[in-house]
Scaffold this active site. Structure first.
Site, mmCIF file in Angstrom:
data_model
loop_
_atom_site.group_PDB
_atom_site.id
_atom_site.type_symbol
_atom_site.label_atom_id
_atom_site.label_comp_id
_atom_site.label_asym_id
_atom_site.label_seq_id
_atom_site.Cartn_x
_atom_site.Cartn_y
_atom_site.Cartn_z
ATOM 1 N NE ARG A 38 3.440 10.250 9.313
ATOM 2 C CZ ARG A 38 4.465 10.896 8.750
ATOM 3 N NH1 ARG A 38 4.375 12.182 8.504
ATOM 4 N NH2 ARG A 38 5.572 10.253 8.409
ATOM 5 N N GLY A 39 3.939 8.209 13.152
ATOM 6 C CA GLY A 39 4.846 7.394 13.957
ATOM 7 C C GLY A 39 4.619 5.919 13.710
ATOM 8 N NE ARG A 53 -7.660 3.872 3.209
ATOM 9 C CZ ARG A 53 -7.867 3.159 4.316
ATOM 10 N NH1 ARG A 53 -9.098 2.730 4.604
ATOM 11 N NH2 ARG A 53 -6.879 2.880 5.127
ATOM 12 N NE ARG A 54 -6.523 3.585 8.215
ATOM 13 C CZ ARG A 54 -5.276 3.214 8.477
ATOM 14 N NH1 ARG A 54 -4.426 4.075 9.023
ATOM 15 N NH2 ARG A 54 -4.876 1.984 8.194
ATOM 16 C CE LYS A 102 -0.819 0.194 5.040
ATOM 17 N NZ LYS A 102 -0.263 1.524 5.330
ATOM 18 C CG ASP A 103 3.497 2.193 2.867
ATOM 19 O OD1 ASP A 103 2.384 2.733 3.010
ATOM 20 O OD2 ASP A 103 4.133 1.684 3.809
ATOM 21 C CB CYS A 115 -0.191 10.074 -0.469
ATOM 22 S SG CYS A 115 -0.290 9.924 1.323
ATOM 23 N NE ARG A 156 1.065 5.622 13.032
ATOM 24 C CZ ARG A 156 0.671 5.740 11.783
ATOM 25 N NH1 ARG A 156 -0.592 5.560 11.469
ATOM 26 N NH2 ARG A 156 1.526 6.029 10.820
#
Length: 303
Positions: free
Chosen positions: A147-148, A129-130, A81-82, A240, A153
């Site tokens: 982030r992280g 998206r979320r 996905k990245d 993105c 997280r």
């Protein structure tokens, strides 16, 4: 005895994925030595700015690709996905492993589901998206960037900085953190990122000998599914910077693909689906993209 060097990010999850690929390689090729080459990417270094504002998830790949070009690594392991929808011509995907859980996880110390969150609750995610899907389902929530790495997280959520956070199920399950998943956010009410849950191996396009080593790791049904999802996103010129989701299902040689495009600014979305012969996933992806464009995707994508 050949030594195969696998470039990888230094995060706990990336190292787990690379060690998993290494173990599969050793099993497929007895005697092969496999050596991870951990490195920090720009995407790992910049944690105070949303990825959509600094170049997208491709920032997690560049240093790994440079290592391959300079001969410091032979291949790289990624969360698919990245990986950008269009690779530079010097690179190619050598294998896509069997897909793990493609859906998102709802994580909270106090609440079991998204529906249980009280009005005004703070939810952490940096994914557009979320965020769009959260705003559509629960417009009364407060959304904050997050982030992280996974443990960072989770720690922020446990410390009370967020009432809930959203992460990918696959990463949590790979690290043995399944118990942190309070509930799943899954289709058809919630759509995952393109190729979420799949691990991919990238190598130099001019190195067929290395690519051949990964052939035994390729999972054909997963490959077909993610090819359809990525083809749709490629046709949409998705990145993105815009919320795009896709989910392909494979049954008896037939594939059904659902595509979703969101508008973060106006909190709206459109979706479309198509089915066809799984042997031509790009055609199915293109068909869904055409339907999305007919529904106004170009406006949402700011094309």
């Amino acid at each position: 005895m050949k030594i195969l060097r696998l470039a990888t990010r230094e995060s706990t999850l990336a190292l787990w994925q690379t060690n998993h690929v290494a173990a599969l390689l050793r099993a497929a090729h007895p005697g092969l030595q496999v050596e991870p080459v951990p490195m920090t990417t720009r995407g790992d270094q910049i944690l105070d700015v949303s990825l959509s504002k600094i170049g997208g998830k491709g920032l997690f790949l560049k240093e790994l690709e440079v290592a391959m070009l300079e001969g410091r690594a032979d291949a790289a392991v990624h969360s698919l996905k990245d990986v950008p929808m269009q690779l530079e011509p010097e690179f190619a995907l050598a294998a896509v492993l069997a897909r793990d859980n493609p859906f998102d996880a709802f994580i909270s110390d106090q609440y079991a589901t998204l529906a249980e969150l009280p009005a005004g609750a703070v939810v952490g995610t940096s994914s557009q998206r979320r965020q769009v899907q959260l705003k559509q389902l629960r417009p009364d929530l407060q959304l904050r960037d997050l982030r992280g790495n996974i443990n960072t997280r989770l720690a922020k959520c446990a410390a009370g900085e967020y009432d809930a956070i959203i992460l990918a199920c696959a990463g949590l399950e790979r690290l043995g953190l399944h118990s942190r998943i309070r509930s799943q956010l899954a289709a058809p009410q919630w759509w995952p990122a393109v190729a979420q849950g799949a691990i991919a191996v990238e190598c130099r396009s001019g190195d067929p000998e290395t690519a051949a080593l990964f052939a035994a790791l390729n999972h054909r049904p997963t490959e077909l599914r993610v090819r359809a999802e990525r083809a749709m996103n490629r046709a949409l010129h998705g990145s993105c910077q815009v919320p795009v989701a896709a989910y392909a299902e494979l049954t008896d040689g037939r594939m059904r693909l659902t595509g979703w495009v969101g508008d973060a600014e106006n909190v709206r979305s459109i979706q479309a689906d198509a089915d066809g012969d799984a042997a031509d996933p790009e055609a199915i992806g293109g068909a869904v993209a055409e339907k999305l464009f007919a529904l106004g995707a170009a406006d949402l994508l700011r094309l």
